[in-house]
Design a protein around this motif. Structure first.
Motif, mmCIF file in Angstrom:
data_model
loop_
_atom_site.group_PDB
_atom_site.id
_atom_site.type_symbol
_atom_site.label_atom_id
_atom_site.label_comp_id
_atom_site.label_asym_id
_atom_site.label_seq_id
_atom_site.Cartn_x
_atom_site.Cartn_y
_atom_site.Cartn_z
ATOM 1 N N THR A 275 51.287 53.800 47.345
ATOM 2 C CA THR A 275 50.344 53.084 48.202
ATOM 3 C C THR A 275 49.192 52.525 47.375
ATOM 4 O O THR A 275 48.881 53.024 46.296
ATOM 5 C CB THR A 275 49.751 53.990 49.305
ATOM 6 O OG1 THR A 275 48.846 54.914 48.697
ATOM 7 C CG2 THR A 275 50.835 54.727 50.073
ATOM 8 N N GLU A 279 43.117 52.477 52.106
ATOM 9 C CA GLU A 279 43.817 52.579 53.398
ATOM 10 C C GLU A 279 45.310 52.830 53.247
ATOM 11 O O GLU A 279 46.072 52.641 54.184
ATOM 12 C CB GLU A 279 43.575 51.306 54.231
ATOM 13 C CG GLU A 279 42.115 50.972 54.484
ATOM 14 C CD GLU A 279 41.339 52.146 55.084
ATOM 15 O OE1 GLU A 279 41.940 52.904 55.863
ATOM 16 O OE2 GLU A 279 40.150 52.295 54.740
ATOM 17 N N GLU A 281 47.793 51.242 51.770
ATOM 18 C CA GLU A 281 48.677 50.107 52.044
ATOM 19 C C GLU A 281 50.000 50.346 51.285
ATOM 20 O O GLU A 281 49.993 50.502 50.053
ATOM 21 C CB GLU A 281 47.963 48.879 51.473
ATOM 22 C CG GLU A 281 48.543 47.559 51.781
ATOM 23 C CD GLU A 281 47.753 46.493 50.997
ATOM 24 O OE1 GLU A 281 48.413 45.620 50.438
ATOM 25 O OE2 GLU A 281 46.499 46.557 50.925
#
Ligand code: GLC
Length: 422
Positions: A275, A279, A281
């Motif tokens: 990720t 956040e 992603e």
């Protein structure tokens, strides 16, 4: 399938020829011409290889690594060893020497690599039962894991963040393209230039990774965290043998927390994705990293089945004559000659092999062991191999091919036993 004696002799010889001494320390260089220093995860692989025929050198390999541990627990990914700085042929870009990356102690880099130390120490212990060696290794192992879980996880999410692609050990992997603001088709020189620029930036803050640098923790990488889980479990085993039940319990608890965090933030169907950013992603990309969770048994049986049958054995993705390619053929970034963007590497093959064994995919594991040996027979001990035609590429006399000695079915249960708590 067993290794033939000729191949074992070649491995023993290569490991001897690449061995270096500095005062009381000995270590092995991955390749005399291209990589004339000591590297962190390479040394852990070397220890696994050496444990098969020279357990004393295997111990020295790890002892020379921990000698360079920083006060904060970090163990640098490159150790140049005094006197070597000017001798190497390390590439330069824009006149800057890559090896001149100093922080804290001299003669080292300031980055990490996947923490294989506890695993390697445990494998040595399995050979000769030397508790004294383990007792010397436990404090640095614990210190390293503390560093990773505290300094590299400033928000206490139980996931270690990378501050630089090289920390993954897969320097130009497309998993980091987004973080480097690069397209999937690219020039390796440009990728390298951006990685060097990042180093320059970190140098200005002396590589201190605090909360204000949290944005720089851009990638929570799957192999790094999977390897950490497995090594925390190995730490627990070590602590248990030494009678330190508190340290053992803490390490297991930490392993479980990282595992759960990976399942929460990375799992999508049967695949775990690295990720990006605060956040989480997902970096939806099929690289060999999707198989790294097998090594630490992070997937359920059903997930593992789907992963192996749907992807590892898929001719449009990872199934090639000389696999396993580091990037799936179906990815736009796939480049069979692109360093970490497609070629087959022996260490990633080894991680996948061990993972497959742990889930009982014996036939598939054997197939990887076989093609790995074939690659050595066809192209010698090279850094990487073309996954379709098996040509060797990059550094020569490269040690990682020695890992085939560990992809042998003799004594298998013992060596590749699960580190999961019973
Ligand atoms: C390359 C690899 C890295 C390895 C080093 C020495 O930089 O990407 O994983 O540790 O060479 O072999």
């Amino acid at each position: 399938m067993q290794l033939d004696g000729q191949l074992v002799k070649q491995i023993v010889k290569l490991m001897r020829v690449n061995r270096r001494q500095s005062g009381p320390f000995t270590y092995t260089v991955p390749s005399p011409d291209s990589y004339p220093y000591q590297w962190f995860w390479d040394s852990c692989f070397h220890a696994v290889i050496l444990s098969h025929f020279d357990v004393s050198s295997a111990k020295h390999e790890l002892l020379s690594l921990v000698h360079w541990q920083f006060k904060n627990g970090m163990i640098p990914h490159m150790i140049y060893w005094p006197g070597l700085e000017k001798g190497g042929q390390f590439p330069t870009i824009e006149g800057k020497h890559y090896q001149s990356i100093h922080w804290g102690k001299r003669h080292t880099s300031s980055l990490i690599q996947p923490p294989m130390l506890a695993y390697a120490a445990w494998r040595i212990y399995l050979v000769d039962g030397d508790r004294e060696f383990l007792a010397g290794m436990l404090p640095p192992i614990h210190h390293l894991h503390n560093y990773l879980l505290r300094q590299r996880d400033p928000r206490h999410h139980h996931l270690v963040g990378l501050i630089h692609p090289d920390e993954s050990g897969e320097d130009n992997s497309p998993r980091f393209d987004h973080a480097l603001h690069m397209r999937s088709r690219q020039r390796i020189e440009e990728n390298y230039r951006r990685r060097l620029r990042l180093i320059e930036r970190y140098r200005t803050v002396r590589f201190v990774v605090a909360r204000r640098m949290d944005r720089a923790h851009w990638v929570r990488d799957v192999p790094m965290n999977a390897i950490l889980v497995e090594n925390l479990r190995a730490e627990a085993r070590i602590a248990e043998v030494l009678g330190d039940i508190h340290a053992a319990a803490l390490a297991l608890e930490r392993a479980e927390r990282v595992k759960q965090a990976m399942r929460t933030h990375m799992l999508s169907g049967c695949m775990m994705y690295s990720t990006y950013g605060l956040e989480y992603e997902p970096i939806r990309m099929k690289t060999w990293a999707i198989f790294a969770p097998l090594f630490a048994e992070l997937l359920t049986r059903a997930e593992a089945d789907e992963l192996v049958r749907g992807h590892l054995l898929n001719k449009r993705e990872f199934m090639t004559p000389y696999g396993v390619p580091t990037v799936a053929k179906s990815e736009p970034s796939f480049d069979p000659m692109g360093f970490w963007r497609g070629p087959t590497w022996m260490a990633t093959n080894w991680f996948i092999y061990v993972g497959l064994r742990r889930y009982g995919f014996d036939e598939e594991a054997e197939a990887i062991a076989r093609t790995s040996r074939e690659l050595l027979g066809k192209s010698g001990f090279r850094e990487q191999y073309h996954p379709v035609n098996g040509d060797g590429m990059g550094a020569t006399n490269f040690t990682w091919g020695g890992l085939v000695i560990d992809m042998d079915s003799r004594g298998l249960r013992h060596r590749h036993q699960s580190h999961l708590p019973v």
